[in-house]
Design a protein around this motif. Structure first.
Motif, PDB file in Angstrom:
ATOM      1  N   LYS A  65       9.913 -10.496   0.962  1.00 40.90           N
ATOM      2  CA  LYS A  65      10.934 -10.668   1.940  1.00 40.90           C
ATOM      3  C   LYS A  65      10.169 -10.594   3.321  1.00 40.90           C
ATOM      4  CE  LYS A  65      14.994  -9.008   2.827  1.00 40.90           C
ATOM      5  NZ  LYS A  65      15.864  -7.579   3.027  1.00 40.90           N
ATOM      6  N   ALA A  66       9.371  -9.598   3.468  1.00 35.07           N
ATOM      7  CA  ALA A  66       8.414  -9.399   4.702  1.00 35.07           C
ATOM      8  C   ALA A  66       7.432 -10.616   4.805  1.00 35.07           C
ATOM      9  CB  ALA A  66       7.796  -8.082   4.414  1.00 35.07           C
ATOM     10  N   TYR A  67       6.773 -11.010   3.869  1.00 33.58           N
ATOM     11  CA  TYR A  67       6.184 -12.209   4.005  1.00 33.58           C
ATOM     12  C   TYR A  67       6.702 -13.560   4.484  1.00 33.58           C
ATOM     13  CZ  TYR A  67       1.826  -9.828   1.930  1.00 33.58           C
ATOM     14  OH  TYR A  67       0.667  -9.047   1.770  1.00 33.58           O
ATOM     15  N   LEU A  68       7.716 -13.608   3.980  1.00 35.89           N
ATOM     16  CA  LEU A  68       8.678 -14.608   4.140  1.00 35.89           C
ATOM     17  C   LEU A  68       9.274 -14.729   5.405  1.00 35.89           C
ATOM     18  CD1 LEU A  68      10.652 -15.282   0.644  1.00 35.89           C
ATOM     19  CD2 LEU A  68       9.372 -17.045   1.879  1.00 35.89           C
ATOM     20  N   GLU A  69       9.450 -13.393   5.894  1.00 33.18           N
ATOM     21  CA  GLU A  69      10.025 -13.377   7.391  1.00 33.18           C
ATOM     22  C   GLU A  69       8.756 -13.465   8.544  1.00 33.18           C
ATOM     23  OE1 GLU A  69      13.146 -12.425   8.207  1.00 33.18           O
ATOM     24  OE2 GLU A  69      12.415 -12.391  10.456  1.00 33.18           O
ATOM     25  N   VAL A  70       7.588 -13.568   7.970  1.00 31.60           N
ATOM     26  CA  VAL A  70       6.537 -13.654   8.804  1.00 31.60           C
ATOM     27  C   VAL A  70       6.240 -15.459   8.983  1.00 31.60           C
ATOM     28  CG1 VAL A  70       4.097 -13.762   9.214  1.00 31.60           C
ATOM     29  CG2 VAL A  70       5.200 -11.476   8.442  1.00 31.60           C
ATOM     30  N   LEU A  71       6.432 -15.777   7.850  1.00 35.63           N
ATOM     31  CA  LEU A  71       6.503 -17.305   7.757  1.00 35.63           C
ATOM     32  C   LEU A  71       7.430 -17.919   8.460  1.00 35.63           C
ATOM     33  CD1 LEU A  71       4.992 -20.106   6.422  1.00 35.63           C
ATOM     34  CD2 LEU A  71       6.599 -19.595   4.284  1.00 35.63           C
ATOM     35  N   LYS A  72       8.716 -17.480   8.063  1.00 37.87           N
ATOM     36  CA  LYS A  72       9.993 -18.141   9.074  1.00 37.87           C
ATOM     37  C   LYS A  72       9.779 -18.050  10.537  1.00 37.87           C
ATOM     38  CE  LYS A  72      13.881 -16.235   9.484  1.00 37.87           C
ATOM     39  NZ  LYS A  72      14.990 -15.145   9.146  1.00 37.87           N
TER      40      LYS A  72
ATOM     41  N   ARG B 103       0.975  -1.189  -0.012  1.00 34.21           N
ATOM     42  CA  ARG B 103      -0.122  -0.082   0.018  1.00 34.21           C
ATOM     43  C   ARG B 103       0.756   1.277   0.100  1.00 34.21           C
ATOM     44  NH1 ARG B 103      -2.699  -2.869   4.025  1.00 34.21           N
ATOM     45  NH2 ARG B 103      -4.690  -4.049   3.677  1.00 34.21           N
ATOM     46  N   MET B 104       2.179   1.020   0.544  1.00 29.64           N
ATOM     47  CA  MET B 104       2.958   2.203   0.707  1.00 29.64           C
ATOM     48  C   MET B 104       3.943   2.473  -0.574  1.00 29.64           C
ATOM     49  SD  MET B 104       3.884   1.352   4.670  1.00 29.64           S
ATOM     50  CE  MET B 104       5.775   1.512   4.217  1.00 29.64           C
ATOM     51  N   GLY B 105       3.825   1.686  -1.438  1.00 28.47           N
ATOM     52  CA  GLY B 105       4.487   1.743  -2.750  1.00 28.47           C
ATOM     53  C   GLY B 105       5.840   1.033  -2.781  1.00 28.47           C
ATOM     54  N   GLU B 106       5.953  -0.036  -1.796  1.00 30.60           N
ATOM     55  CA  GLU B 106       7.126  -0.686  -1.849  1.00 30.60           C
ATOM     56  C   GLU B 106       7.127  -1.639  -2.856  1.00 30.60           C
ATOM     57  OE1 GLU B 106       9.910  -0.647  -0.019  1.00 30.60           O
ATOM     58  OE2 GLU B 106       9.295   0.973   1.412  1.00 30.60           O
ATOM     59  N   GLY B 107       8.468  -2.286  -3.459  1.00 28.13           N
ATOM     60  CA  GLY B 107       8.515  -3.115  -4.591  1.00 28.13           C
ATOM     61  C   GLY B 107       8.303  -4.622  -3.870  1.00 28.13           C
ATOM     62  N   ARG B 108       7.983  -5.328  -5.141  1.00 27.28           N
ATOM     63  CA  ARG B 108       7.774  -6.764  -4.863  1.00 27.28           C
ATOM     64  C   ARG B 108       8.851  -7.543  -4.050  1.00 27.28           C
ATOM     65  NH1 ARG B 108       6.645  -9.258 -10.760  1.00 27.28           N
ATOM     66  NH2 ARG B 108       7.179  -7.374 -11.989  1.00 27.28           N
ATOM     67  N   ASP B 109      10.180  -7.196  -4.290  1.00 34.52           N
ATOM     68  CA  ASP B 109      11.134  -7.822  -3.409  1.00 34.52           C
ATOM     69  C   ASP B 109      11.024  -7.552  -1.936  1.00 34.52           C
ATOM     70  OD1 ASP B 109      11.987  -8.640  -5.787  1.00 34.52           O
ATOM     71  OD2 ASP B 109      13.905  -7.608  -5.861  1.00 34.52           O
ATOM     72  N   THR B 110      10.613  -6.362  -1.477  1.00 29.41           N
ATOM     73  CA  THR B 110      10.446  -6.047  -0.205  1.00 29.41           C
ATOM     74  C   THR B 110       9.303  -6.559   0.303  1.00 29.41           C
ATOM     75  OG1 THR B 110      11.402  -3.772  -0.848  1.00 29.41           O
ATOM     76  CG2 THR B 110      10.321  -4.182   1.271  1.00 29.41           C
ATOM     77  N   VAL B 111       8.288  -6.554  -0.262  1.00 27.77           N
ATOM     78  CA  VAL B 111       7.060  -7.255   0.009  1.00 27.77           C
ATOM     79  C   VAL B 111       7.040  -8.657   0.586  1.00 27.77           C
ATOM     80  CG1 VAL B 111       4.470  -7.548  -0.440  1.00 27.77           C
ATOM     81  CG2 VAL B 111       5.471  -5.645  -1.121  1.00 27.77           C
TER      82      VAL B 111
END
Ligand code: TMP
Length: 236
Positions: free
Chosen positions: A222-229, A212-220
């Motif tokens: 990476k964050a989702y994977l961090e939550v999963l891990k 929503r804040m305009g970050e690119g797909r790599d950042t998004v």
């Protein structure tokens, strides 16, 4: 007939297939959307990550006495679920003042709420998902006892997941649930992923707010994977 021949619903981020009576296959797409679909992107791997986070959360809830539609994993992006008769509502639960709550109450962004806040919204792209009070819910056919049960399940879910996220080093800011009926029981349906919860890692978002804040797909991703891990580590 192939699975793909049995599509019963295709939404912005998921496809539902009918496999056999009373069951559906829920496929998570790699798409991400915001602003009612006006902002759209494909993020390779996102469907798999969201399906895994949903599986972890729903299994944890089931283990602790909260009923969900989750049955089993089918493949990387597909889960087998019970076919529910969905209520046309979204149930939001908040622990921290953020997002649209800041437009309703005079609170500081990021302030801890003194108690969880539950809100109901009508699922309608056409009407822009308006907020509902209990009279509106009655008009939609949701009875007082159903509202009471849905509120109770939401609060219990919140307590269980606040603790789980805390153990994973994350702060559960808020989340959205959907409910449906299965053989006269009310179960949690849909998904539970960073697309529909807010979580903060050291006060920084690791959820769809990045998109929503305009970050690119790599950042998004990476964050989702961090939550999963982090969740994998605390449930295993
Ligand atoms: P909000 O602050 O924008 O009302 O969102 C509250 C929470 O609900 C947040 O975790 C995102 C989630 N949510 C959805 O999953 N779908 C929606 O359509 C909306 C409005 C919010």
């Amino acid at each position: 007939m192939t699975l793909e021949g049995n599509v019963v619903h295709e939404g912005k981020t998921k496809i539902l297939y009918k496999e056999k009576p009373g069951e559906l296959i829920m496929e998570f797409k790699d798409s991400i959307t915001a602003m009612n679909g006006r902002l759209k992107e494909t993020i390779p791997g996102k469907g798999e990550v969201c399906s895994k986070i949903t599986e972890i959360i729903f299994s944890h809830l089931e283990k602790n006495g909260v009923n969900t539609h989750f049955i089993s994993r089918v493949s990387e992006k597909k889960l087998r679920v019970k076919e529910l008769e969905m209520y046309p509502i979204e149930v939001v639960c908040r622990n921290i003042a953020f997002g649209s709550l800041l437009k309703r109450l005079p609170l500081r962004s990021g302030e801890e709420l003194k108690r969880p806040v539950i809100e109901f919204y009508y699922k309608s792209d056409e009407l822009g998902d308006p907020m509902l009070n209990e009279d509106h819910l009655a008009i939609l056919g949701v009875s007082e006892s159903e509202i009471k049960e849905i509120r109770g399940t939401t609060l219990k879910t919140n307590e269980l997941l606040k603790e789980l996220f805390r153990n994973a080093g994350l702060k559960l800011v808020d989340f959205k649930l959907e409910f449906g009926k299965y053989k006269s029981n009310i179960l949690i349906g849909d998904e539970f992923s960073p697309d529909n919860f807010r979580a903060w890692l050291e006060n920084r978002p690791v959820d769809k707010d990045l998109f929503r804040m305009g970050e690119g797909r790599d950042t998004v991703i990476k964050a989702y994977l961090e939550v999963l891990k982090r969740l994998e580590k605390v449930v295993n």
